[in-house]
Design a protein around this motif. Structure first.
Motif, PDB file in Angstrom:
ATOM      1  N   GLU B  68       0.823  -1.264   0.113  1.00 56.09           N
ATOM      2  CA  GLU B  68      -0.126  -0.149   0.077  1.00 56.09           C
ATOM      3  C   GLU B  68       0.884   1.236  -0.002  1.00 56.09           C
ATOM      4  OE1 GLU B  68      -3.102   0.095   2.787  1.00 56.09           O
ATOM      5  OE2 GLU B  68      -3.892   2.092   2.452  1.00 56.09           O
ATOM      6  N   LEU B  69       0.454   2.330  -0.751  1.00 56.60           N
ATOM      7  CA  LEU B  69       1.146   3.692  -0.678  1.00 56.60           C
ATOM      8  C   LEU B  69      -0.069   4.512  -0.872  1.00 56.60           C
ATOM      9  CD1 LEU B  69       0.842   3.489  -3.933  1.00 56.60           C
ATOM     10  CD2 LEU B  69       3.175   3.574  -3.968  1.00 56.60           C
ATOM     11  N   SER B  70       0.153   5.845  -1.022  1.00 56.83           N
ATOM     12  CA  SER B  70      -0.870   6.769  -1.353  1.00 56.83           C
ATOM     13  C   SER B  70      -0.209   7.939  -1.972  1.00 56.83           C
ATOM     14  CB  SER B  70      -1.422   7.331   0.227  1.00 56.83           C
ATOM     15  OG  SER B  70      -2.239   8.441   0.142  1.00 56.83           O
ATOM     16  N   LEU B  71      -1.043   8.086  -3.209  1.00 59.08           N
ATOM     17  CA  LEU B  71      -0.677   8.998  -4.196  1.00 59.08           C
ATOM     18  C   LEU B  71      -1.473  10.358  -4.101  1.00 59.08           C
ATOM     19  CD1 LEU B  71      -0.708   6.339  -7.059  1.00 59.08           C
ATOM     20  CD2 LEU B  71       1.221   7.322  -5.736  1.00 59.08           C
ATOM     21  N   PRO B  72      -0.983  11.432  -4.552  1.00 64.77           N
ATOM     22  CA  PRO B  72      -1.513  12.634  -3.997  1.00 64.77           C
ATOM     23  C   PRO B  72      -3.075  12.797  -5.042  1.00 64.77           C
ATOM     24  CG  PRO B  72       0.445  13.063  -5.312  1.00 64.77           C
ATOM     25  CD  PRO B  72       0.558  11.610  -5.119  1.00 64.77           C
ATOM     26  N   ILE B  73      -3.831  13.833  -4.544  1.00 62.46           N
ATOM     27  CA  ILE B  73      -5.202  13.791  -5.079  1.00 62.46           C
ATOM     28  C   ILE B  73      -4.817  15.007  -6.365  1.00 62.46           C
ATOM     29  CG2 ILE B  73      -7.339  15.146  -4.899  1.00 62.46           C
ATOM     30  CD1 ILE B  73      -7.441  13.594  -2.063  1.00 62.46           C
ATOM     31  N   LEU B 132       1.183  -2.485  -6.329  1.00 57.74           N
ATOM     32  CA  LEU B 132       0.992  -1.282  -5.518  1.00 57.74           C
ATOM     33  C   LEU B 132      -0.517  -1.055  -5.545  1.00 57.74           C
ATOM     34  CD1 LEU B 132       4.206   0.664  -6.825  1.00 57.74           C
ATOM     35  CD2 LEU B 132       4.022  -0.758  -4.362  1.00 57.74           C
ATOM     36  N   GLN B 136      -8.098   5.783  -2.231  1.00 59.61           N
ATOM     37  CA  GLN B 136      -7.976   7.187  -2.206  1.00 59.61           C
ATOM     38  C   GLN B 136      -9.292   7.853  -2.995  1.00 59.61           C
ATOM     39  OE1 GLN B 136      -6.921   9.921  -1.438  1.00 59.61           O
ATOM     40  NE2 GLN B 136      -4.942  10.134  -2.088  1.00 59.61           N
TER      41      GLN B 136
END
Lengths: 569, 569
Positions: B68-73, B132, B136
């Motif tokens: 898991e990761l978190s990409l920007p909006i 990945l 979100q």
């Protein structure tokens, strides 16, 4: 987690892009990746830490009976126009239009949205008090994003909002929030200070910031060296001492001076003997367009304090050189309180001065050896300036020190600010409507991580506290593929630790021990176990606790219990 | 949870705003609150369900080794210009500028962002394959947001991206994702269909949709009645049957006709006997500016299929009436394949027709009784149309049915589409660079909830499956304040159920049983226990399983075990 299935994304070096040590440590640890100024992806290691912090916050919020919801990111601008904050936020708001040309903003905060929601559901005092919270991505188009996640444009916050029938109930909840925030930051392992703060663009009448001392901080925090007094410099009162000025020793006389800098550089006067005369615009209430302020030479005016004075305009506006020359008929550097045609306000500290120096309102001349009463009437005094290091503490205990801090949380008693502008009522027992009372409470989640890192790192990387480390324990086998016995031992160890509820990573990659060590040190794993053939011969493993310098040998049979005791207690 | 500390926000009635039953059920259950068209707050009950679904998805993704990761909006538009999708998405993209006039979009998907990230970290075949994922918030400025969260403008997705050295590895991961998605939806209790689908704006060459049958669905799903064949109507092939047309029975002759509708209404010909002649623009590759298409009267052309034909322009463009009259010198309604000066492509089904009817290219006249070979040369054939109900299934088993569906997930083998446009390479064993191979996999999390609700509700509200219900069990005491014994019993029950790991709500509000019942039925609690004085006298409690009509009496001593067996197994 097995390292062979994980994505470290650690960096040996960072590009020139890194602006400071915290940001550099986060980049090297593979926690974040920049896509644009102030906008970051959270990589696997960063996200693990973020999730752990989120979970602690959520748990503590649930414990006090706060209820979680999720408010939208895209907000109609009309709500912000209703509250009057659309203009106030100015360019800090990211604005956008949809395909029908309706105007929206990306939420930097959610007072308007939650107030609108509440006005549709809460109508009676019986439904109060309530605390609602969310964990949501926020946006603020900063003029100067910097220090990585410390001042980002897209960032994660926990924001809570409480609603009440009266001020009494708000105060009770405010205290609960104050305490639960203290508990959260204590659990996370942060050294923090709670300081009195200005309510700023939020409004309301009481607010506290939670500050962490930091070289990279953007706030100035004032402390007493002898008590618990702490406040944001913006907000710290200076004391009106009951002392009187010293008796005059000198005679007042007029001296010739070419420029004001000559006072210090050529005549060698102390800056503390000089009174600056500043001219600001008067408020609408004031019948004067200009007001003179008297401040000691080494002091700075405090904008927020000035704006609170009824005679001074808000927002504060200094008179221009041209205005001063046209209206007062003198160059600004020779301004002084004698024979000036505007009202004068003096800072408290000015009243204590004796044998001081002032401009004369005559070009090229200054008065020296001036004393109150004898030479000039003392004007009304007020708290006009920032406190300075060495000032007496407002609580009467000790003297003040000033340090830089990062604001990680801020709580506000908003009162009826939003319910009045947005017309939100609840009825009382008799059915009579009154404005709902509100509090709001924010934690900058992504910013907390920066604060933790600044409090704990060394030359090898970050050192996270157990509770939020991406992994609590790393098991590093030396040449696992050459020594068959090692593989069996580390696998057993890995499974036992996992089953104990410890977050463990086993480095099963075909890498040298140096590479493994560098990775787990960079990402801040606090407990590292090295399993090598030589130590296994004497039934030992090496253990390194990151905050300590040295490794120690521990019995293989005892290592699981040893770690359980260290981590789970 | 104690109801006195909870915020139901249920509604007895909804405003006229509610567009359909799912949306109305969600509003009445207090799950969501609309702030703008297609933009919703998730209220406490909705968020509880959302969290449970997120956790199941996260758990299953972790199980297959996805990271898991978190990409920007907020995404820089330059990435979308690089991939060529900025134009393709058009008005569906929310666009914004920052204070320095740099251009951004709110991410509707993250192929560009993750590709950019990967290109900075992954350089070698040794680092592959990887999966990945993130959970979100996504944005899409829909032309017509509707059905509540089914087609929203701000919505939650789980999106995953896999990277590979070759197509073989991609296929392996694609199958893993196919299976894990099936497992997730099965666990959540959804009846779903996996259908072959078009790759659309994502690109690539193989894709499947996970569809849930729904009256509110916007997709047409084609099924065989005798096999597992299922496909999106857009994508379903029609079969080129090896049959030959029937032998001619009629003679070809020219009839006078005032308008084409007269063919059916006045002459009473079957629409299945008529061949429509449509004119579209030719592709750049084609040397002809116009192309004629022959389609059976009752069939519809399939835009995606036409766009795949090398002679036809993409995007598809029908010739205007004016173009037809100017270039072909005939009114469109009298167009036909005889004596036309442009290339002709016939749909497969047209080749099987006999004694058919066509326009004559002469104003006011049609040919009837036409037959291939005898009267007119059979043009080249192609799959030009949507399949129809009753068509043979492409797998040769059974005939086709068509139903409406909601797309809850979509998986794509993207191949090298993004790595070619964005220049992303990995090197092989010999150090030679080749384009990285990619897959992407999305689940519409907020949309899943709508799909679940449509599959399970009654006149009293939603009926959630245990695994994602906001609460699994509700304990409703009857007149707890009148009968002291009840309070003790429900408190014990509440604590025992909680300790068993069951998510339980105790309604400790001072409300009538009817109000309590209405609330827990609206929000979809599947197991309801009513504790009343009369039944307690015989040591029983009432139990209602929402999907069943009737309540049953259960021994008080047995109720905890009874529920544990029902819910935890």
């Amino acid at each position: 987690m097995r390292a062979s299935k994980y994505l470290f994304l650690t960096l040996k070096k960072t590009s020139n892009d890194s602006e400071n040590i915290i940001y550099e440590l986060m980049l090297r640890a593979g926690m974040i990746y920049k896509i644009s100024s102030g906008i970051y992806s959270w990589l696997p290691t960063g996200l693990r830490v973020l999730h752990k912090i989120k979970n602690i916050i959520r748990e503590e919020m649930n414990n006090i009976g706060a209820i979680e919801l999720s408010l939208p990111i895209v907000q109609p601008i009309k709500l912000w126009e209703k509250s009057g904050r659309s203009e106030q936020y100015g360019f800090d708001l990211f604005r956008l239009f949809d395909r029908r040309k309706r105007s929206f903003i990306l939420g930097p905060t959610h007072e308007e949205v939650i107030s609108d929601l509440i006005s549709n559901f809460i109508t009676s005092y019986k439904q109060l008090p309530i605390i609602l919270f969310q964990i949501q991505t926020k946006f603020r188009d900063e003029t100067r994003p910097r220090f990585g996640v410390v001042r980002a444009r897209e960032f994660l916050m926990k924001d809570a909002y409480s609603f009440h029938f009266d001020q009494e109930s708000l105060k009770k909840t405010y205290n609960i929030m104050y305490n639960v925030y203290s508990r959260i930051f204590t659990r996370i392992g942060l050294k923090f200070y709670v300081v009195k703060a200005d309510t700023g663009s939020m409004g309301g009448n009481c607010s506290h910031e939670f500050q962490v001392l930091s070289k990279n901080g953007e706030d100035n925090i004032v402390f007493s060296n002898k008590s618990n007094f702490a406040a944001n410099l913006e907000f710290a009162e200076s004391v009106k001492l009951s002392l009187k000025p010293n008796k005059p020793k000198e005679k007042m006389c007029l001296i010739d001076i070419k420029s004001t800098s000559d006072l210090i550089n050529k005549f060698n006067f102390s800056i503390k003997k000089i009174i600056k005369t500043l001219i600001v615009h008067g408020s609408k209430k004031s019948s004067h367009s200009l007001i003179a302020l008297l401040i000691r030479g080494d002091h700075d005016v405090n904008v927020l304090k000035l704006e609170k004075h009824p005679l001074i305009s808000k927002p504060l506006k200094f008179a221009t050189k041209k205005e001063i020359e046209t209206i007062l008929n003198i160059k600004p550097e020779f301004l002084g309180p004698i024979n000036i045609s505007v009202p004068i306000i003096a800072d408290y500290s000015v009243a204590l001065m004796s044998d001081f120096i002032i401009g004369s309102n005559i070009e090229g001349k200054y008065y020296i050896g001036v004393n109150w009463v004898r030479d000039i009437h003392l004007p009304s005094t007020y708290d006009l300036r920032n406190v300075s290091e060495g000032d007496p503490s407002p609580d009467g205990k000790g003297i003040l020190q000033i340090k830089r801090g990062i604001e990680i949380a801020h709580i506000f008693q908003l009162g009826t600010k939003y319910s009045e502008s947005m017309k939100i009522f609840v009825h009382d027992k008799k059915g009579i409507n009154k404005f709902i009372t509100m509090g709001c409470y924010g934690i900058g989640i992504t910013r907390i991580i920066a604060a933790i890192i600044e409090q704990s790192y060394d030359e090898h990387g970050i050192i996270f506290p157990d509770i939020i480390a991406p992994f609590q324990v790393a098991i590093l086998p030396v040449n696992m593929n050459l020594h068959f016995g090692i593989k069996k031992i580390v696998e057993t160890l890995y499974i036992e630790l996992k089953q104990s509820g410890i977050d463990v990573i086993l480095d099963d990659r075909d890498e040298r021990i140096g590479v493994m060590f560098a990775d787990v040190e960079l990402i801040g794993v606090p407990h590292i176990i090295i399993v090598g053939n030589n130590n296994l011969k004497i039934n030992k493993v090496e253990y390194k606790f990151r905050p300590d310098k040295n490794k120690v040998l521990i019995d293989l049979n005892n290592i699981v219990n040893f770690l359980k005791e260290k981590i789970l207690n």
